[in-house]
Design a protein around this motif. Structure first.
Motif, short mmCIF file in Angstrom:
data_model
loop_
_atom_site.label_atom_id
_atom_site.label_comp_id
_atom_site.label_asym_id
_atom_site.label_seq_id
_atom_site.Cartn_x
_atom_site.Cartn_y
_atom_site.Cartn_z
N UNK A 47 -5.31 6.28 2.97
CA UNK A 47 -5.05 5.25 1.97
C UNK A 47 -4.67 3.93 2.63
N UNK A 48 -3.84 4.01 3.64
CA UNK A 48 -3.40 2.79 4.33
C UNK A 48 -4.57 2.13 5.05
N UNK A 49 -5.36 2.93 5.76
CA UNK A 49 -6.49 2.37 6.50
C UNK A 49 -7.52 1.75 5.57
N UNK A 50 -7.65 2.33 4.38
CA UNK A 50 -8.66 1.82 3.46
C UNK A 50 -8.21 0.60 2.68
N UNK A 52 0.83 -1.20 0.00
CA UNK A 52 0.00 0.00 0.00
C UNK A 52 0.87 1.26 0.00
N UNK A 53 1.96 1.24 0.77
CA UNK A 53 2.86 2.40 0.80
C UNK A 53 3.42 2.70 -0.58
N UNK A 54 3.56 1.66 -1.42
CA UNK A 54 4.06 1.87 -2.78
C UNK A 54 3.11 2.74 -3.62
N UNK A 55 1.85 2.80 -3.21
CA UNK A 55 0.86 3.57 -3.98
C UNK A 55 0.84 5.04 -3.59
N UNK A 56 1.53 5.42 -2.51
CA UNK A 56 1.55 6.81 -2.08
C UNK A 56 2.56 7.61 -2.89
N UNK A 57 2.36 8.91 -2.96
CA UNK A 57 3.37 9.75 -3.56
C UNK A 57 4.59 9.77 -2.63
N UNK A 58 5.78 10.09 -3.15
CA UNK A 58 6.95 10.12 -2.27
C UNK A 58 6.76 11.02 -1.05
N UNK A 59 6.16 12.20 -1.23
CA UNK A 59 5.97 13.11 -0.09
C UNK A 59 4.96 12.54 0.90
N UNK A 60 3.88 11.94 0.42
CA UNK A 60 2.90 11.33 1.32
C UNK A 60 3.54 10.19 2.11
N UNK A 61 4.32 9.40 1.42
CA UNK A 61 4.96 8.25 2.08
C UNK A 61 5.90 8.71 3.18
N UNK A 62 6.70 9.73 2.87
CA UNK A 62 7.66 10.23 3.86
C UNK A 62 6.93 10.79 5.07
N UNK A 63 5.90 11.61 4.83
CA UNK A 63 5.18 12.22 5.95
C UNK A 63 4.50 11.17 6.81
#
Length: 293
Positions: free
Chosen positions: A161-164, A115-126
């Motif tokens: 995104x992760x929770x969903x 799921x983390x792979x689907x986040x943008x780099x900035x979203x993932x970092x935050x």
């Protein structure tokens, strides 16, 4: 002890946490190690005389390096039909290697990393820094070049995104093995109904590198996944138990050679997700020497 020697010792003390940050950011063991090494090179050239929180400072350096790596990474896996399964942490079924424990803290299962792979780099970092490592938004904001409030929103989007999408797995490993073994037994016996019974109705199967091996990249639904399992039950594969990111999994061998790594996410006593790594080049880079017969 001179300053450089002291700094080197401090860095080694923090290395497990730094590797954990980089692994969650990158989903790659080799890239995580490279990020930590790159961070050390930067630390060695920096003036640390005014650093008040060394651990926090080192974490932000590794985060910056990881963010740059994410942004520069080949965008192949961002195409709709491509699946990227992160590097699995593989241990014998009997227990987890102590060196892997920091990487697996907070139950970082393979499904969550997908799921983390689907986040943008900035979203993932935050999300990773704040929700997994309790780094304040005020410290994260300069890394992503946003205000603290905008950084908070990045983490919030990642959290939703992760929770969903990431199922919360059953914690009992023994119960996990029972479900996985029941799935394999049903497949061997050609028992379609038995397979469907151990699969969540909305089960998802993903395979990275599976197209070359004949695996469909993405399948959803118990009936569809059961049909795929029955197809592969006719192939001469040998399965070995393994812990994949701390959860029940299997290493499949074909003609004595590693063929795929399977991670199972068990939720409410049924298989909710199956993530296969079937890319021969990536599998060849993994250490499977501790996986028994």
């Amino acid at each position: 002890m001179d300053q450089q020697e002291w700094l080197a010792r401090q860095f080694e003390d923090h290395r497990p946490r730094l590797r954990a940050v980089a692994y969650r950011m990158l989903g790659s063991i080799s890239e995580a190690d490279d990020a930590v090494q790159d961070a050390w090179l930067r630390v060695g050239r920096a003036n640390t005389s005014e650093v008040e929180n060394l651990g926090g400072w080192l974490t932000t350096i590794v985060a910056r390096v990881s963010l740059n790596t994410l942004r520069a990474r080949n965008t192949r896996h961002e195409q709709p039909l491509d699946i990227r399964v992160p590097d699995p942490i593989i241990d014998p079924a009997e227990g987890t290697d102590p060196e892997h424990e920091a990487l697996l803290a907070d139950s970082v299962g393979l499904a969550l990393l997908v799921v983390l792979e689907t986040l943008t780099p900035a979203e993932r970092l935050a999300f990773v820094l704040h929700d997994m490592f309790a780094v304040p938004f005020e410290d994260i904001a300069p890394i992503v070049e946003r205000s603290p409030e905008a950084t908070r929103q990045l983490a919030s989007r990642g959290r939703r995104r992760v929770r969903g999408a990431a199922p919360f797995p059953d914690a009992d490993t023994t119960a996990q093995w029972e479900v996985v073994e029941a799935c394999l037994a049903a497949a061997r016996d050609g028992d379609f109904e038995g397979l469907v019974a151990v699969l969540d109705p909305d089960v998802v199967l993903r395979a990275d590198g599976g197209l070359a091996a004949g695996l469909t990249a993405h399948i959803q639904g118990a009936a569809n996944v059961a049909a795929q399992a029955l197809h592969w039950s006719r192939v001469d594969l040998t399965h070995r138990r393994a812990l994949i990111n701390g959860a029940a999994g299997m290493v499949a061998l074909r003609d004595g050679q590693p063929f795929s790594i399977g991670a199972f996410t068990i939720k409410n006593g049924r298989i909710a997700e199956i993530d296969f790594l079937a890319d021969p080049e990536r599998i060849a880079q993994l250490d499977l020497s501790e996986i028994g017969e």
